[in-house]
Write a protein that holds these residues in place. Structure first.
Motif, PDB file in Angstrom:
ATOM      1  N   PRO A  40      31.754 -29.434   1.990  1.00  0.00           N
ATOM      2  CA  PRO A  40      31.087 -29.078   3.247  1.00  0.00           C
ATOM      3  C   PRO A  40      31.969 -29.272   4.472  1.00  0.00           C
ATOM      4  O   PRO A  40      31.973 -28.432   5.378  1.00  0.00           O
ATOM      5  CB  PRO A  40      29.877 -30.031   3.272  1.00  0.00           C
ATOM      6  N   SER A  41      32.729 -30.358   4.515  1.00  0.00           N
ATOM      7  CA  SER A  41      33.588 -30.616   5.673  1.00  0.00           C
ATOM      8  C   SER A  41      34.649 -29.529   5.825  1.00  0.00           C
ATOM      9  O   SER A  41      34.925 -29.050   6.929  1.00  0.00           O
ATOM     10  CB  SER A  41      34.268 -31.983   5.544  1.00  0.00           C
ATOM     11  N   ILE A  42      35.256 -29.142   4.698  1.00  0.00           N
ATOM     12  CA  ILE A  42      36.284 -28.096   4.753  1.00  0.00           C
ATOM     13  C   ILE A  42      35.657 -26.761   5.132  1.00  0.00           C
ATOM     14  O   ILE A  42      36.230 -25.988   5.917  1.00  0.00           O
ATOM     15  CB  ILE A  42      37.026 -27.998   3.410  1.00  0.00           C
ATOM     16  N   VAL A  43      34.474 -26.479   4.605  1.00  0.00           N
ATOM     17  CA  VAL A  43      33.779 -25.237   4.966  1.00  0.00           C
ATOM     18  C   VAL A  43      33.516 -25.200   6.463  1.00  0.00           C
ATOM     19  O   VAL A  43      33.735 -24.171   7.130  1.00  0.00           O
ATOM     20  CB  VAL A  43      32.465 -25.099   4.178  1.00  0.00           C
ATOM     21  N   PHE A  44      33.050 -26.301   7.030  1.00  0.00           N
ATOM     22  CA  PHE A  44      32.794 -26.342   8.470  1.00  0.00           C
ATOM     23  C   PHE A  44      34.064 -26.018   9.258  1.00  0.00           C
ATOM     24  O   PHE A  44      34.032 -25.281  10.243  1.00  0.00           O
ATOM     25  CB  PHE A  44      32.260 -27.717   8.891  1.00  0.00           C
ATOM     26  N   MET A  45      35.181 -26.573   8.811  1.00  0.00           N
ATOM     27  CA  MET A  45      36.424 -26.375   9.566  1.00  0.00           C
ATOM     28  C   MET A  45      36.926 -24.945   9.476  1.00  0.00           C
ATOM     29  O   MET A  45      37.370 -24.370  10.481  1.00  0.00           O
ATOM     30  CB  MET A  45      37.487 -27.375   9.090  1.00  0.00           C
ATOM     31  N   VAL A  46      36.855 -24.351   8.300  1.00  0.00           N
ATOM     32  CA  VAL A  46      37.402 -23.001   8.177  1.00  0.00           C
ATOM     33  C   VAL A  46      36.443 -21.934   8.699  1.00  0.00           C
ATOM     34  O   VAL A  46      36.873 -20.910   9.242  1.00  0.00           O
ATOM     35  CB  VAL A  46      37.830 -22.697   6.729  1.00  0.00           C
ATOM     36  N   VAL A  47      35.137 -22.151   8.555  1.00  0.00           N
ATOM     37  CA  VAL A  47      34.181 -21.192   9.129  1.00  0.00           C
ATOM     38  C   VAL A  47      34.228 -21.265  10.654  1.00  0.00           C
ATOM     39  O   VAL A  47      34.083 -20.256  11.340  1.00  0.00           O
ATOM     40  CB  VAL A  47      32.761 -21.435   8.592  1.00  0.00           C
ATOM     41  N   ALA A  48      34.468 -22.464  11.192  1.00  0.00           N
ATOM     42  CA  ALA A  48      34.623 -22.591  12.641  1.00  0.00           C
ATOM     43  C   ALA A  48      35.817 -21.786  13.125  1.00  0.00           C
ATOM     44  O   ALA A  48      35.807 -21.227  14.226  1.00  0.00           O
ATOM     45  CB  ALA A  48      34.787 -24.062  13.025  1.00  0.00           C
ATOM     46  N   ALA A  49      36.870 -21.695  12.294  1.00  0.00           N
ATOM     47  CA  ALA A  49      38.040 -20.892  12.664  1.00  0.00           C
ATOM     48  C   ALA A  49      37.684 -19.424  12.735  1.00  0.00           C
ATOM     49  O   ALA A  49      38.265 -18.665  13.522  1.00  0.00           O
ATOM     50  CB  ALA A  49      39.168 -21.113  11.657  1.00  0.00           C
ATOM     51  N   ALA A  50      36.728 -18.980  11.912  1.00  0.00           N
ATOM     52  CA  ALA A  50      36.281 -17.589  11.977  1.00  0.00           C
ATOM     53  C   ALA A  50      35.428 -17.341  13.213  1.00  0.00           C
ATOM     54  O   ALA A  50      35.191 -16.174  13.567  1.00  0.00           O
ATOM     55  CB  ALA A  50      35.495 -17.237  10.716  1.00  0.00           C
ATOM     56  N   ALA A  51      34.960 -18.415  13.874  1.00  0.00           N
ATOM     57  CA  ALA A  51      34.224 -18.339  15.147  1.00  0.00           C
ATOM     58  C   ALA A  51      33.083 -17.320  15.077  1.00  0.00           C
ATOM     59  O   ALA A  51      33.132 -16.277  15.739  1.00  0.00           O
ATOM     60  CB  ALA A  51      35.179 -18.008  16.284  1.00  0.00           C
ATOM     61  N   PRO A  52      32.027 -17.601  14.301  1.00  0.00           N
ATOM     62  CA  PRO A  52      30.961 -16.611  14.107  1.00  0.00           C
ATOM     63  C   PRO A  52      30.345 -16.065  15.392  1.00  0.00           C
ATOM     64  O   PRO A  52      30.120 -14.860  15.502  1.00  0.00           O
ATOM     65  CB  PRO A  52      29.915 -17.390  13.292  1.00  0.00           C
ATOM     66  N   LEU A  53      30.074 -16.932  16.364  1.00  0.00           N
ATOM     67  CA  LEU A  53      29.435 -16.456  17.590  1.00  0.00           C
ATOM     68  C   LEU A  53      30.389 -15.585  18.400  1.00  0.00           C
ATOM     69  O   LEU A  53      29.998 -14.550  18.958  1.00  0.00           O
ATOM     70  CB  LEU A  53      28.947 -17.642  18.427  1.00  0.00           C
ATOM     71  N   THR A  54      31.649 -16.001  18.461  1.00  0.00           N
ATOM     72  CA  THR A  54      32.650 -15.195  19.169  1.00  0.00           C
ATOM     73  C   THR A  54      32.818 -13.843  18.484  1.00  0.00           C
ATOM     74  O   THR A  54      32.880 -12.798  19.153  1.00  0.00           O
ATOM     75  CB  THR A  54      33.999 -15.929  19.206  1.00  0.00           C
ATOM     76  N   ALA A  55      32.893 -13.845  17.154  1.00  0.00           N
ATOM     77  CA  ALA A  55      33.032 -12.588  16.412  1.00  0.00           C
ATOM     78  C   ALA A  55      31.799 -11.709  16.580  1.00  0.00           C
ATOM     79  O   ALA A  55      31.913 -10.482  16.718  1.00  0.00           O
ATOM     80  CB  ALA A  55      33.275 -12.884  14.936  1.00  0.00           C
ATOM     81  N   ALA A  56      30.620 -12.327  16.575  1.00  0.00           N
ATOM     82  CA  ALA A  56      29.380 -11.557  16.688  1.00  0.00           C
ATOM     83  C   ALA A  56      29.250 -10.868  18.039  1.00  0.00           C
ATOM     84  O   ALA A  56      28.661  -9.786  18.147  1.00  0.00           O
ATOM     85  CB  ALA A  56      28.176 -12.466  16.445  1.00  0.00           C
ATOM     86  N   THR A  57      29.793 -11.486  19.076  1.00  0.00           N
ATOM     87  CA  THR A  57      29.698 -10.879  20.401  1.00  0.00           C
ATOM     88  C   THR A  57      30.839  -9.914  20.687  1.00  0.00           C
ATOM     89  O   THR A  57      30.639  -8.892  21.365  1.00  0.00           O
ATOM     90  CB  THR A  57      29.698 -11.966  21.496  1.00  0.00           C
ATOM     91  N   GLY A  58      32.044 -10.203  20.149  1.00  0.00           N
ATOM     92  CA  GLY A  58      33.201  -9.415  20.536  1.00  0.00           C
ATOM     93  C   GLY A  58      33.775  -8.489  19.492  1.00  0.00           C
ATOM     94  O   GLY A  58      34.261  -7.400  19.816  1.00  0.00           O
ATOM     95  N   VAL A  59      33.727  -8.884  18.211  1.00  0.00           N
ATOM     96  CA  VAL A  59      34.404  -8.109  17.174  1.00  0.00           C
ATOM     97  C   VAL A  59      33.420  -7.330  16.304  1.00  0.00           C
ATOM     98  O   VAL A  59      33.641  -6.152  16.000  1.00  0.00           O
ATOM     99  CB  VAL A  59      35.270  -9.023  16.272  1.00  0.00           C
ATOM    100  N   LEU A  60      32.332  -7.976  15.907  1.00  0.00           N
ATOM    101  CA  LEU A  60      31.359  -7.338  15.020  1.00  0.00           C
ATOM    102  C   LEU A  60      30.870  -5.983  15.538  1.00  0.00           C
ATOM    103  O   LEU A  60      30.824  -5.008  14.764  1.00  0.00           O
ATOM    104  CB  LEU A  60      30.187  -8.286  14.776  1.00  0.00           C
ATOM    105  N   PRO A  61      30.516  -5.846  16.822  1.00  0.00           N
ATOM    106  CA  PRO A  61      30.056  -4.526  17.300  1.00  0.00           C
ATOM    107  C   PRO A  61      31.098  -3.422  17.142  1.00  0.00           C
ATOM    108  O   PRO A  61      30.748  -2.241  17.076  1.00  0.00           O
ATOM    109  CB  PRO A  61      29.740  -4.782  18.781  1.00  0.00           C
ATOM    110  N   LEU A  62      32.378  -3.799  17.078  1.00  0.00           N
ATOM    111  CA  LEU A  62      33.424  -2.793  16.935  1.00  0.00           C
ATOM    112  C   LEU A  62      33.383  -2.118  15.572  1.00  0.00           C
ATOM    113  O   LEU A  62      33.863  -0.993  15.407  1.00  0.00           O
ATOM    114  CB  LEU A  62      34.796  -3.426  17.164  1.00  0.00           C
ATOM    115  N   SER A  63      32.806  -2.800  14.568  1.00  0.00           N
ATOM    116  CA  SER A  63      32.638  -2.189  13.257  1.00  0.00           C
ATOM    117  C   SER A  63      31.689  -0.998  13.357  1.00  0.00           C
ATOM    118  O   SER A  63      31.864   0.010  12.667  1.00  0.00           O
ATOM    119  CB  SER A  63      32.109  -3.215  12.256  1.00  0.00           C
ATOM    120  N   VAL A  64      30.681  -1.121  14.220  1.00  0.00           N
ATOM    121  CA  VAL A  64      29.761  -0.006  14.474  1.00  0.00           C
ATOM    122  C   VAL A  64      30.452   1.072  15.305  1.00  0.00           C
ATOM    123  O   VAL A  64      30.392   2.264  14.993  1.00  0.00           O
ATOM    124  CB  VAL A  64      28.496  -0.502  15.197  1.00  0.00           C
ATOM    125  N   LEU A  65      31.137   0.636  16.357  1.00  0.00           N
ATOM    126  CA  LEU A  65      31.747   1.579  17.295  1.00  0.00           C
ATOM    127  C   LEU A  65      32.766   2.484  16.616  1.00  0.00           C
ATOM    128  O   LEU A  65      32.724   3.711  16.744  1.00  0.00           O
ATOM    129  CB  LEU A  65      32.395   0.804  18.440  1.00  0.00           C
TER     130      LEU A  65
END
Length: 495
Positions: A40-65
């Motif tokens: 769990p600790s390692i998962v938290f650290m590496v998923v944090a690197a993927a920055a879900p909220l940052t990706a959801a606001t800035g990168v994820l919509p580009l998949s649609v665009l």
């Protein structure tokens, strides 16, 4: 000694001082990393690197665009499947090449010393520039939030970037458990806010009911540009691959690293499928493309305003700063482990290859990285550079290309390493089929990314910088290989 054993010793990556050293004399007296991290600790650290909220606001919509249709959840499902296939060979290598250098060690084990060192410098450079980019980017973002919620309307961005740098330095210098706890809190808050927004959208029925059509593979691959949609989806996962970097601090590395790798990929994939489906449901399949095209970064905030209220948008904005910092801290931890590994091998000065006697972390490496980050902030402020357009965009642009390149070559290395090993290798799916499929898929995504390079970097200057770095960083590793000898302390491969 058998022929294979001799080959393994010759191809061996360098010892990782303090990780799993079994040397004698002074090596035994050196402090070792604290082996306290579970999956769990390692998962938290590496998923944090993927920055879900940052990706959801800035990168994820580009998949649609850029895909031109609304079936983004399918693209994230494909990306998740591809990365899980990649993880098969990647985690298999982690059991045989017990070196925390991850990409660097695995590519070296399969392709040899010089390609491995080239990968080491590419990884180190890309991850280091990402830390700098995120620390700089936190500045204007924090300044904007301060102006929104306080009377202080004109705080300099560099002040907040310096504060971010100081916090990164403090957490990076102390024991890894503190960093993992901070990242766990920030990541849980990110995920909860995204899940809460999606739950409200689904509960209210969205614009025109649940967008079931967004889950239809025929829609995903029958219209628009599915290759572009998958490319942007894969880029949202960058960071999950760093699980193996923490093997020296894992309680049971042979079990913890594979579990953490698969868990991170599946968690990120499930979250992005959920969020992308919520976005399409909230906007409606007929309007999502137009809304994303108008302003990709505003879509999530518009949905928060419409389905919950303006106060929820403000909460997302605040947590977005936490997401940026969590991402910076996670990459800070990754870079310091790379520095530790490379310093202990002789590829870099031995100063960064030492473990702190009390905190049992690579504190020297953290100090060096913090000093570089501080210097970059000072230079950017002194030159009056735009922190977003002239610093963040170009510097972070290298990351996706570098990681895709290293993942593809790590998959190729897995095939070569296991083909050469002869005995004691895993089943054919693990050592041959999965890595070949992953390598082909990742190379395809890399080519698609290069075809869209100016969109990803944001400017022509950024594109030039990324191309130069993609060439210069590996070449630096090649040059270092030719002028410096590795410090052979032990074989870290298992025959």
């Amino acid at each position: 000694m058998s022929e294979h054993e001799a080959t393994a010793l010759d191809a061996s990556g360098p010892a990782v001082v303090g990780l799993q050293s079994n040397g004698t004399g002074d090596q035994q007296s050196r402090p070792k990393l604290r082996q306290t991290l579970g999956s769990p600790s390692i998962v938290f650290m590496v998923v944090a690197a993927a920055a879900p909220l940052t990706a959801a606001t800035g990168v994820l919509p580009l998949s649609v665009l850029f895909s031109g249709n609304f079936a983004a959840p399918v693209y994230f499902a494909v990306a998740t499947a591809l990365l899980c296939v990649f993880a098969v060979g990647y985690t298999a290598l982690s059991r045989y090449v017990t070196n925390a250098g991850a990409f660097y060690a695995y590519i070296r084990a399969g392709l040899g010393r010089i390609p491995g060192n080239a990968a080491a410098m590419l990884a180190l450079g890309a991850y280091t520039l990402t830390v700098v980019a995120l620390a700089v980017y936190a500045g204007p973002f924090a300044s904007s939030l301060v102006a929104t919620f306080t009377p202080w309307a004109d705080s300099p961005w560099w002040l907040w970037s310096l504060l971010s740098c100081a916090l990164l330095a403090l957490l990076g210098y102390r024991n890894i458990d503190l960093s993992s706890r901070v990242l766990a809190v920030l990541l849980i808050m990110e995920v909860l806010i995204l899940v809460a927004l999606g739950a409200v959208i689904f509960a209210t029925g969205g614009k025109e009911g649940l967008a079931v059509a967004a889950l239809n593979p025929v829609e995903a691959f029958g219209h628009g540009s599915p290759a572009s949609g998958i490319m942007w989806a894969v880029l949202c996962f960058v960071g999950f691959e760093a699980t193996a970097v923490f093997r020296g601090e894992a309680r049971d590395a042979e079990r913890t690293i594979p579990r953490a790798t698969y868990a991170a990929a599946l968690m990120i994939g499930a979250l992005y499928m959920f969020v992308s489906l919520a976005i399409v449901t909230g906007t409606g399949t007929d309007e999502v493309w137009e809304l994303v095209a108008a302003d990709p970064a505003a879509v999530l905030f518009a949905l928060a305003d419409a389905y919950v209220g303006p106060w929820f948008s403000a909460v997302i904005n605040v947590l977005l700063l936490g997401s940026i910092f969590a991402c910076a801290l996670s990459f800070h931890n990754v870079v310091t482990r790379y520095l530790l590994t490379m310093g202990s091998s002789g590829l870099l000065p031995s100063y960064v290859g030492r473990v702190h006697g009390i905190h049992r972390v690579p504190s020297n490496a953290s100090l060096v990285l913090s000093a570089l980050t501080l210097l970059a902030i000072v230079v950017a402020a002194a030159l009056n550079l735009d922190p977003v357009l002239q610093v963040f965009g170009p510097l972070v642009g290298i990351l996706g290309f570098a990681v895709l390149t290293m993942m593809a070559f790590a998959s190729i290395s897995a095939v070569i390493y296991f083909a050469r090993s002869g005995r004691n290798r895993p089943g054919v799916f693990v050592w041959l089929i999965a890595p070949v499929v992953a390598a082909l898929g990742l190379l395809w995504v890399l080519v698609m990314s290069l075809a869209n390079i100016e969109i990803i970097t944001g400017s022509q200057i950024g594109t030039v910088l990324v191309v130069v770095l993609l060439i210069a960083l590996p070449l630096t590793g090649v040059v270092i290989s030719l002028v410096r000898a590795d410090r052979p302390e032990r074989s870290d491969e298992r025959s």
